[in-house]
Write a protein that holds these residues in place. Structure first.
Motif, PDB file in Angstrom:
ATOM      1  N   ASP A  81       0.853  -1.251   0.105  1.00  0.00           N
ATOM      2  CA  ASP A  81      -0.089   0.256  -0.106  1.00  0.00           C
ATOM      3  C   ASP A  81       1.017   1.291   0.029  1.00  0.00           C
ATOM      4  O   ASP A  81       0.692   2.183  -0.684  1.00  0.00           O
ATOM      5  CB  ASP A  81      -0.940  -0.310   1.283  1.00  0.00           C
ATOM      6  CG  ASP A  81      -2.064  -0.788   0.974  1.00  0.00           C
ATOM      7  OD1 ASP A  81      -2.522  -0.908  -0.460  1.00  0.00           O
ATOM      8  OD2 ASP A  81      -2.775  -1.240   1.738  1.00  0.00           O
ATOM      9  N   ARG A  82       1.967   1.073   0.832  1.00  0.00           N
ATOM     10  CA  ARG A  82       2.731   2.412   0.868  1.00  0.00           C
ATOM     11  C   ARG A  82       3.399   2.505  -0.692  1.00  0.00           C
ATOM     12  O   ARG A  82       3.906   3.532  -1.170  1.00  0.00           O
ATOM     13  CB  ARG A  82       3.940   2.004   1.725  1.00  0.00           C
ATOM     14  CG  ARG A  82       4.878   3.253   2.004  1.00  0.00           C
ATOM     15  CD  ARG A  82       4.274   4.569   2.578  1.00  0.00           C
ATOM     16  NE  ARG A  82       5.409   5.572   2.527  1.00  0.00           N
ATOM     17  CZ  ARG A  82       4.990   6.824   2.135  1.00  0.00           C
ATOM     18  NH1 ARG A  82       3.551   7.272   1.841  1.00  0.00           N
ATOM     19  NH2 ARG A  82       5.789   7.881   2.199  1.00  0.00           N
ATOM     20  N   PHE A  83       3.863   1.471  -1.200  1.00  0.00           N
ATOM     21  CA  PHE A  83       4.474   1.594  -2.532  1.00  0.00           C
ATOM     22  C   PHE A  83       3.729   1.944  -3.358  1.00  0.00           C
ATOM     23  O   PHE A  83       3.978   3.072  -4.040  1.00  0.00           O
ATOM     24  CB  PHE A  83       4.846  -0.031  -2.948  1.00  0.00           C
ATOM     25  CG  PHE A  83       5.462  -0.103  -4.339  1.00  0.00           C
ATOM     26  CD1 PHE A  83       6.557  -0.102  -4.680  1.00  0.00           C
ATOM     27  CD2 PHE A  83       4.535  -0.732  -5.202  1.00  0.00           C
ATOM     28  CE1 PHE A  83       7.021  -0.202  -5.833  1.00  0.00           C
ATOM     29  CE2 PHE A  83       4.961  -1.029  -6.435  1.00  0.00           C
ATOM     30  CZ  PHE A  83       5.962  -0.718  -6.745  1.00  0.00           C
ATOM     31  N   TYR A  84       2.115   1.841  -3.610  1.00  0.00           N
ATOM     32  CA  TYR A  84       1.349   2.407  -4.606  1.00  0.00           C
ATOM     33  C   TYR A  84       1.056   3.758  -3.952  1.00  0.00           C
ATOM     34  O   TYR A  84       0.689   4.672  -4.932  1.00  0.00           O
ATOM     35  CB  TYR A  84       0.250   1.572  -4.563  1.00  0.00           C
ATOM     36  CG  TYR A  84       0.543  -0.024  -5.560  1.00  0.00           C
ATOM     37  CD1 TYR A  84       1.107   0.167  -6.799  1.00  0.00           C
ATOM     38  CD2 TYR A  84       0.480  -1.177  -4.659  1.00  0.00           C
ATOM     39  CE1 TYR A  84       1.514  -0.737  -7.425  1.00  0.00           C
ATOM     40  CE2 TYR A  84       0.810  -2.261  -5.520  1.00  0.00           C
ATOM     41  CZ  TYR A  84       1.467  -2.139  -7.094  1.00  0.00           C
ATOM     42  OH  TYR A  84       1.803  -3.031  -7.373  1.00  0.00           O
ATOM     43  N   HIS A  91       0.840   1.840 -15.385  1.00  0.00           N
ATOM     44  CA  HIS A  91      -0.036   1.081 -14.845  1.00  0.00           C
ATOM     45  C   HIS A  91      -1.717   1.478 -15.126  1.00  0.00           C
ATOM     46  O   HIS A  91      -1.755   2.985 -15.406  1.00  0.00           O
ATOM     47  CB  HIS A  91       0.008   1.068 -13.222  1.00  0.00           C
ATOM     48  CG  HIS A  91       1.208   0.468 -12.947  1.00  0.00           C
ATOM     49  ND1 HIS A  91       2.463   0.596 -13.013  1.00  0.00           N
ATOM     50  CD2 HIS A  91       1.325  -0.756 -12.309  1.00  0.00           C
ATOM     51  CE1 HIS A  91       3.402  -0.178 -12.472  1.00  0.00           C
ATOM     52  NE2 HIS A  91       2.620  -1.206 -12.094  1.00  0.00           N
ATOM     53  N   ALA A  92      -2.556   0.647 -14.926  1.00  0.00           N
ATOM     54  CA  ALA A  92      -3.957   1.042 -15.183  1.00  0.00           C
ATOM     55  C   ALA A  92      -4.484   2.127 -14.157  1.00  0.00           C
ATOM     56  O   ALA A  92      -3.812   2.423 -13.125  1.00  0.00           O
ATOM     57  CB  ALA A  92      -4.705  -0.127 -14.949  1.00  0.00           C
ATOM     58  N   PRO A  93      -5.279   3.119 -14.577  1.00  0.00           N
ATOM     59  CA  PRO A  93      -5.906   4.311 -13.787  1.00  0.00           C
ATOM     60  C   PRO A  93      -6.143   3.520 -12.353  1.00  0.00           C
ATOM     61  O   PRO A  93      -5.957   4.435 -11.240  1.00  0.00           O
ATOM     62  CB  PRO A  93      -6.968   4.759 -14.356  1.00  0.00           C
ATOM     63  CG  PRO A  93      -6.758   4.315 -15.855  1.00  0.00           C
ATOM     64  CD  PRO A  93      -5.959   3.162 -15.900  1.00  0.00           C
ATOM     65  N   ASP A  94      -6.826   2.469 -12.198  1.00  0.00           N
ATOM     66  CA  ASP A  94      -7.106   1.838 -10.842  1.00  0.00           C
ATOM     67  C   ASP A  94      -6.093   1.129 -10.340  1.00  0.00           C
ATOM     68  O   ASP A  94      -5.850  -0.200 -10.951  1.00  0.00           O
ATOM     69  CB  ASP A  94      -8.438   1.153 -11.201  1.00  0.00           C
ATOM     70  CG  ASP A  94      -8.921   0.415  -9.621  1.00  0.00           C
ATOM     71  OD1 ASP A  94      -8.374   0.855  -8.604  1.00  0.00           O
ATOM     72  OD2 ASP A  94      -9.953  -0.203  -9.813  1.00  0.00           O
ATOM     73  N   LEU A  95      -5.632   1.249  -9.373  1.00  0.00           N
ATOM     74  CA  LEU A  95      -4.499   0.571  -8.655  1.00  0.00           C
ATOM     75  C   LEU A  95      -4.939  -0.674  -7.705  1.00  0.00           C
ATOM     76  O   LEU A  95      -4.086  -1.408  -7.252  1.00  0.00           O
ATOM     77  CB  LEU A  95      -3.214   1.319  -8.035  1.00  0.00           C
ATOM     78  CG  LEU A  95      -2.518   2.171  -9.055  1.00  0.00           C
ATOM     79  CD1 LEU A  95      -1.371   3.104  -8.313  1.00  0.00           C
ATOM     80  CD2 LEU A  95      -1.510   1.108  -9.998  1.00  0.00           C
ATOM     81  N   GLY A  96      -6.324  -0.441  -7.595  1.00  0.00           N
ATOM     82  CA  GLY A  96      -6.938  -1.384  -6.570  1.00  0.00           C
ATOM     83  C   GLY A  96      -6.449  -2.704  -6.868  1.00  0.00           C
ATOM     84  O   GLY A  96      -6.221  -3.634  -5.959  1.00  0.00           O
TER      85      GLY A  96
END
Ligand code: HEM
Length: 133
Positions: free
Chosen positions: A27-30, A46-51
Motif C-alpha cells: 500500500d505504501r509502495f502504490y 499502470h492502469a488508472p485503478d491501482l486497486g
C-alpha cells in the motif's frame, strides 16, 4: 560427525510480519507511486485503478516469500517475469520500481531489519533484471 539440523527457522514471510506487513508495504509502495513525481513514469505504465495491484502484489510476495500461495492458485501457470515483457520496462522504470519499493519497506520499518534489508535488495535486483535497456 557433522549432524544436519532440521531447521525450524521462520520463513522470510514470517520474519517480515506476514500478510499484514506485506499489505502495509505494498500500500505504501502504490501510495508513493501515486503521489511522488519521481515515480511518474512508472505510474503512467499502470492502469488508472491501482486497486487490483494493491490486492495482487502482496499476495504474490506472500507466496514468493514462503507464505500462502493464493496468487499462484489464482494464476496457474502464470510467469510473473514473462508477463512483464510486453510492458517495455527500461532502466528508468525498473529503477523507479526498485526505489519506490525500497522506500516503502523503509517507511513501514519492519522490526526484523535484516529481513527488511534483504527483501529490499532482492526486489531491487528482480526489478532491475526486468529492464530491457
Ligand atoms: C521493473 C519494474 C516493473 C514495472 C514497470 C512493472 C509494471 C507492471 C504493470 C504495468 C503491471 C500491469 C498492471 C497494471 O496495468 O496496473 C504489472 C503487474 C504486476 N506486477 Fe509489475 N512491474 C515491475 C516489476 C515488478 C516486480 C519486481 C514484481 C514482483 C516482485 C512485480 C509484480 C507484479 C504483479 C504481481 C503484477 C500483477 C500480475 C497479476 O496478478 O495478474 N512487478 N507490473
Amino acid at each position: 560427525m557433522a549432524t544436519t539440523t532440521e531447521t525450524s527457522a521462520a520463513s522470510p514471510y514470517d520474519r517480515i510480519g506476514g500478510l499484514a506487513t506485506l499489505r502495509q508495504i505494498t500500500d505504501r509502495f502504490y501510495d508513493l507511486m501515486e503521489t511522488e513525481p519521481a515515480f511518474k513514469t512508472l505510474r503512467a505504465m499502470h492502469a488508472p485503478d491501482l486497486g487490483p495491484m494493491r490486492e495482487s502484489l502482496p499476495l504474490f510476495l506472500a507466496g514468493w516469500s514462503g507464505g500462502p500461495r493464493t496468487w499462484w492458485e489464482a494464476n496457474p501457470g502464470k510467469c510473473m517475469v514473462s508477463m512483464h515483457s510486453p510492458f517495455g520496462i527500461d532502466a528508468t522504470t525498473a529503477g523507479q520500481w526498485a526505489d519506490a519499493m525500497r522506500q516503502a519497506i523503509s517507511d513501514v520499518a519492519p522490526s526484523d531489519t535484516a529481513i527488511a534489508g534483504a527483501l529490499a535488495d532482492v526486489l531491487d535486483r528482480m526489478a532491475r533484471g526486468m529492464a530491457k535497456a
